[in-house]
Design an enzyme around this catalytic site. Structure first.
Site, PDB file in Angstrom:
ATOM      1  CG  HIS A   1     -33.278 -33.034   6.710  1.00  0.00           C
ATOM      2  ND1 HIS A   1     -33.376 -31.707   6.711  1.00  0.00           N
ATOM      3  CD2 HIS A   1     -32.684 -33.435   5.549  1.00  0.00           C
ATOM      4  CE1 HIS A   1     -32.050 -31.182   5.514  1.00  0.00           C
ATOM      5  NE2 HIS A   1     -31.993 -31.861   5.527  1.00  0.00           N
TER       6      HIS A   1
ATOM      7  N   GLY B   1     -26.666 -26.206   3.917  1.00  0.00           N
ATOM      8  CA  GLY B   1     -27.097 -25.030   2.881  1.00  0.00           C
ATOM      9  C   GLY B   1     -26.637 -23.650   3.508  1.00  0.00           C
TER      10      GLY B   1
ATOM     11  CB  SER C   1     -21.645 -27.395   2.417  1.00  0.00           C
ATOM     12  OG  SER C   1     -22.731 -26.384   2.988  1.00  0.00           O
TER      13      SER C   1
ATOM     14  CG  ASN D   1     -32.946 -33.737   0.946  1.00  0.00           C
ATOM     15  OD1 ASN D   1     -34.487 -33.609   0.234  1.00  0.00           O
ATOM     16  ND2 ASN D   1     -32.832 -33.459   1.805  1.00  0.00           N
ATOM     17  CD1 TRP D   2     -32.952 -33.323  -6.247  1.00  0.00           C
ATOM     18  CD2 TRP D   2     -34.822 -33.241  -6.951  1.00  0.00           C
ATOM     19  NE1 TRP D   2     -32.598 -33.338  -7.314  1.00  0.00           N
ATOM     20  CE2 TRP D   2     -33.514 -33.708  -7.514  1.00  0.00           C
ATOM     21  CE3 TRP D   2     -36.351 -33.741  -7.606  1.00  0.00           C
ATOM     22  CZ2 TRP D   2     -34.075 -34.050  -9.258  1.00  0.00           C
ATOM     23  CZ3 TRP D   2     -36.316 -34.086  -9.468  1.00  0.00           C
ATOM     24  CH2 TRP D   2     -35.094 -33.723  -9.861  1.00  0.00           C
ATOM     25  CE  LYS D   3     -32.108 -29.996   1.909  1.00  0.00           C
ATOM     26  NZ  LYS D   3     -31.210 -28.729   2.592  1.00  0.00           N
TER      27      LYS D   3
ATOM     28  CD  GLU E   1     -28.066 -33.608   5.297  1.00  0.00           C
ATOM     29  OE1 GLU E   1     -27.644 -33.646   4.234  1.00  0.00           O
ATOM     30  OE2 GLU E   1     -29.073 -33.451   6.005  1.00  0.00           O
TER      31      GLU E   1
ATOM     32  CD  GLU F   1     -33.535 -27.780   5.345  1.00  0.00           C
ATOM     33  OE1 GLU F   1     -33.995 -28.386   4.505  1.00  0.00           O
ATOM     34  OE2 GLU F   1     -32.656 -27.669   5.711  1.00  0.00           O
TER      35      GLU F   1
ATOM     36  N   GLY G   1     -27.688 -31.418  -0.601  1.00  0.00           N
ATOM     37  CA  GLY G   1     -29.008 -30.600  -1.152  1.00  0.00           C
ATOM     38  C   GLY G   1     -28.416 -29.483  -2.435  1.00  0.00           C
ATOM     39  N   GLY G   2     -28.188 -28.978  -2.528  1.00  0.00           N
ATOM     40  CA  GLY G   2     -27.992 -27.845  -3.357  1.00  0.00           C
ATOM     41  C   GLY G   2     -27.547 -28.355  -4.273  1.00  0.00           C
TER      42      GLY G   2
HETATM   43  P1  13P Z   1     -26.639 -28.743   1.356  1.00  0.00           P
HETATM   44  O1  13P Z   1     -26.064 -29.799   0.715  1.00  0.00           O
HETATM   45  O2  13P Z   1     -27.329 -27.728   0.418  1.00  0.00           O
HETATM   46  O3  13P Z   1     -26.296 -28.033   2.421  1.00  0.00           O
HETATM   47  O4  13P Z   1     -27.995 -29.661   2.084  1.00  0.00           O
HETATM   48  C1  13P Z   1     -27.328 -30.701   2.551  1.00  0.00           C
HETATM   49  C2  13P Z   1     -28.837 -31.508   3.535  1.00  0.00           C
HETATM   50  O5  13P Z   1     -29.613 -31.205   3.838  1.00  0.00           O
HETATM   51  C3  13P Z   1     -29.310 -32.655   2.532  1.00  0.00           C
HETATM   52  O6  13P Z   1     -30.140 -33.308   3.083  1.00  0.00           O
END
Ligand code: 13P
Length: 242
Positions: free
Chosen positions: A98, A170, A202, A12-14, A164, A100, A223-224
């Site tokens: 998600h 993050g 993470s 997920n590149w956000k 998640e 967020e 994510g990251g």
């Molecule tokens: P991180 O891997 O950066 O913790 O993010 C997870 C995420 O929100 C994937 O949707």
């Protein structure tokens, strides 16, 4: 039984990436290795602006997804994107609910409607659930996740659940394999044997193997560590052989 499901490694590149991030063939060469295509799906969910410019999944085997969608097909919804539009741009999956987006106001009912919209458009929803740190500390993690699934999940043939934990996103804090195992086993009871259950929060090359080895972990939502093709490829390599 559950491990017979294909592993899904989803990035997920956000809100990261511009046109220079659009793949070139060399970028995805390492995402699959040996004959991993037989049991592994790699999915990239870039910002919607890049979706239509990414290489064709039919040629690369790298699937594409959206990060959110509106429940309706079209209409006066400034700034929103429908599941049909995502499909038209090359997506075969979409992330819904998600944390967020939930933090920005999405309710379980909204997530339910978005998941239904994805199915209507012919793409697979990845329905995200997860407890906050306060909920976990009160011993309510399983109850919260179970209630979220119940309310966010319409009657669907094909969907993916992503667990998640909000406190692990993050932050560099990963749930322990024991915590993940316990939660995924409970989710398995709720959704049955055919649904893939991803862990997110993470996930990194260093912890992917121990998480992906768990019985009811069928992949990861990243994510990251999914922003760099090299670390994404390392995570994909940690996917267990069936
Ligand atoms: P991180 O891997 O950066 O913790 O993010 C997870 C995420 O929100 C994937 O949707």
């Amino acid at each position: 039984m559950a491990k017979k499901l294909r592993t899904l490694i989803a990035a997920n590149w956000k809100m990261h990436g511009d046109m220079s991030w659009v793949f070139k063939p060399a970028d995805f060469a390492g995402l699959y290795h040996a004959d991993s295509r037989k049991h592994l799906d790699v999915l990239i969910c870039p910002p919607a602006t890049l979706l239509g410019s990414m290489l064709d999944p039919e040629q690369t085997g790298v699937l594409l997804g959206g990060q959110d969608c509106h429940a309706e097909t079209s209409g006066a919804h400034t700034g929103k994107i429908s599941a049909e539009m995502l499909k038209d741009a090359g997506a075969s999956y979409v992330i819904v609910g998600h944390s967020e987006c939930r933090a920005a106001g999405d309710t379980d009912a909204d997530v339910n409607a978005k998941a239904k919209a994805a199915a209507r458009a012919g793409i697979i929803p990845i329905i995200c659930v997860g407890e906050t740190e306060a909920e976990r500390n009160k011993g309510k993690a399983q109850a919260v996740v179970s209630a979220q699934i119940k309310a966010s999940l319409p009657k669907l043939k094909d969907y993916v659940i992503a667990y998640e934990p909000v406190w692990a996103i993050g932050t560099g804090k990963t749930a322990t394999p024991d915590d993940v195992d316990e939660m995924h086993n409970a989710i398995r009871e709720q959704v049955g044997a055919k649904v893939r259950i991803l862990y997110g929060g993470s996930v990194k090359p260093a912890n992917a193997e121990s998480l992906l080895a768990l019985k009811n972990v069928n992949g990861a939502l990243i994510g990251g560590a999914g922003l760099e093709m090299e670390s994404l490829a390392e995570i994909a390599k940690a996917a267990p052989q069936p």
